[in-house]
Design a protein around this motif. Structure first.
Motif, PDB file in Angstrom:
ATOM      1  N   ASP A  64      60.379  35.608  67.952  1.00 20.29           N
ATOM      2  CA  ASP A  64      59.200  36.398  68.255  1.00 20.29           C
ATOM      3  C   ASP A  64      57.924  35.562  68.136  1.00 20.29           C
ATOM      4  O   ASP A  64      57.400  35.360  67.054  1.00 20.29           O
ATOM      5  CB  ASP A  64      59.145  37.590  67.306  1.00 20.29           C
ATOM      6  N   VAL A  65      57.423  35.086  69.276  1.00 25.30           N
ATOM      7  CA  VAL A  65      56.226  34.250  69.271  1.00 25.30           C
ATOM      8  C   VAL A  65      54.973  35.039  68.916  1.00 25.30           C
ATOM      9  O   VAL A  65      53.980  34.460  68.487  1.00 25.30           O
ATOM     10  CB  VAL A  65      56.020  33.512  70.616  1.00 25.30           C
ATOM     11  N   TYR A  66      55.009  36.359  69.083  1.00 24.45           N
ATOM     12  CA  TYR A  66      53.847  37.182  68.730  1.00 24.45           C
ATOM     13  C   TYR A  66      53.589  37.169  67.230  1.00 24.45           C
ATOM     14  O   TYR A  66      52.478  37.375  66.788  1.00 24.45           O
ATOM     15  CB  TYR A  66      54.023  38.620  69.205  1.00 24.45           C
ATOM     16  N   TYR A  67      54.620  36.930  66.457  1.00 25.55           N
ATOM     17  CA  TYR A  67      54.448  36.765  65.010  1.00 25.55           C
ATOM     18  C   TYR A  67      54.289  35.293  64.648  1.00 25.55           C
ATOM     19  O   TYR A  67      53.419  34.926  63.884  1.00 25.55           O
ATOM     20  CB  TYR A  67      55.647  37.345  64.237  1.00 25.55           C
ATOM     21  N   PRO A  70      50.646  33.099  65.582  1.00 24.00           N
ATOM     22  CA  PRO A  70      49.517  33.372  64.671  1.00 24.00           C
ATOM     23  C   PRO A  70      49.833  33.008  63.220  1.00 24.00           C
ATOM     24  O   PRO A  70      48.967  32.507  62.495  1.00 24.00           O
ATOM     25  CB  PRO A  70      49.275  34.874  64.809  1.00 24.00           C
ATOM     26  N   TYR A 152      56.962  42.484  58.843  1.00 22.85           N
ATOM     27  CA  TYR A 152      56.923  42.497  60.300  1.00 22.85           C
ATOM     28  C   TYR A 152      58.254  42.971  60.878  1.00 22.85           C
ATOM     29  O   TYR A 152      58.289  43.816  61.778  1.00 22.85           O
ATOM     30  CB  TYR A 152      56.577  41.107  60.827  1.00 22.85           C
ATOM     31  N   CYS A 156      58.898  46.381  63.061  1.00 25.23           N
ATOM     32  CA  CYS A 156      59.505  46.325  64.400  1.00 25.23           C
ATOM     33  C   CYS A 156      60.698  47.269  64.503  1.00 25.23           C
ATOM     34  O   CYS A 156      60.875  47.942  65.512  1.00 25.23           O
ATOM     35  CB  CYS A 156      59.923  44.896  64.734  1.00 25.23           C
TER      36      CYS A 156
END
Length: 161
Positions: A64-67, A70, A152, A156
């Motif tokens: 998961d690049v969204y986590y 950042p 996270y 999800c």
């Protein structure tokens, strides 16, 4: 891999420019919280960090690049701020510690215990035998990443129901 290329370019620039000003310390400017990861004190330091990063990247490139993106920016900055010393800190290992925390947050209990033992051993080993290593920055990065990754992942799962 672009990240490793950037690390090598910054290391090569250290022969011509004073890149040690990019390292973080208790007296450095605020922006060094984001630049210290790209500076390495010597070639073996760069080589080990690059190899470990590449190893984790290969395993986690579809994660998961969204986590992760950042987290790999913010958590090392927070860890650098909390563990800054009078001696400058540099290296990519705080980003690697973030990746380890994320990876272990999704592992089974059996693998987690073994991996945590190896991580703690590596922190103690480098702290004992490598003078000047800021072990606290690794511990903070790993711990913050693990805790936020667990939260996270649980969020999800709740949102997917």
């Amino acid at each position: 891999m672009p990240v490793i290329i950037v690390l090598f370019v910054v290391w090569l620039l250290s022969f011509f420019f004073p890149v040690e000003n990019l390292a973080v310390s208790s007296t450095s400017p605020w922006w060094t919280l984001f630049t210290y990861s790209f500076v390495h004190s010597y070639f073996l330091h760069l080589l080990v960090n690059s190899f470990v990063f590449w190893t984790y990247y290969r395993v986690m490139r579809k994660s998961d690049v969204y986590y992760l993106i950042p987290s790999c920016i913010l958590i090392p900055a927070i860890s650098g701020y909390l563990s800054a010393k009078s001696v400058p800190t540099c290296g990519f290992s705080s980003v690697i510690s973030v990746m380890m925390g994320y990876y272990l947050s999704g592992c089974s209990r059996k693998i987690f215990v073994k991996a945590l033992f190896l991580i703690l051993f590596s922190y103690v080993f480098t702290g004992l035998f490598s003078k000047g290593v800021n072990t606290l920055i690794h511990v903070y990065s790993f711990s913050f990443s693990y805790i936020t990754s667990v939260i996270y992942r649980k969020l999800c799962c709740l949102l997917q129901r």
